[in-house]
Design an enzyme around this catalytic site. Structure first.
Site: not given
Length: 150
Positions: A73, A76
């Site tokens: 991600c 993230c």
């Protein structure tokens, strides 16, 4: 002969466009806009190692920030410096827990906290009651304020 001329013209135009692009978007400006994915991934993995174990966080009397994340991600990874800064300044008052959604051992927690996207930040009271859930890229000031209220 005509094909050779067409190819030479094509190459000349391509070189011109690449040169023009390098003046409009110099490499230094591009690197300032988005940090390296590798750097974000390294920081994310480092944070995961520093985080408090989920079971430990639920047993101690501190409030908890649970981050549901994935290594792949990019959001993230981009949030990793923000979480690190908050961790560095508030880890004595807040449990920072990181659960990788790709790890099957967290499937029960993923269902319990209704994880639908990453990153997901769930703020949990010292009594273990979820208080607030945030998704995606959250400004540092917003997270800091919510942690202080918790």
């Amino acid at each position: 002969m005509k094909i050779k001329n067409v190819l030479l013209n094509f190459c000349a135009i391509a070189c011109f466009l690449l040169t023009l692009f390098s003046f409009i978007y110099p490499a230094s400006a591009l690197s300032l806009r988005s940090p390296s994915s590798l750097t974000g991934l390294v920081e994310l993995k480092h944070l995961a190692k520093q985080s408090v174990a989920y079971s430990t966080a639920l047993k101690n009397p501190k409030p908890t920030l649970i981050e549901f994340y994935a290594d792949w991600c990019t959001t993230c990874q981009a949030m990793a410096p923000t979480i690190k800064a908050l961790h560095d300044s508030q880890s004595s008052q807040i449990n920072f827990v990181m659960l990788n959604i790709d790890d099957p051992q967290w499937s029960e927690q993923i269902q319990h906290y209704n994880v639908r996207s990453v990153p997901q930040f769930t703020l949990v009271s010292p009594q273990g009651i979820p208080q607030k859930t945030l998704y995606g890229k959250v400004p540092k000031a917003v997270l800091a304020n919510l942690l202080q209220q918790l």
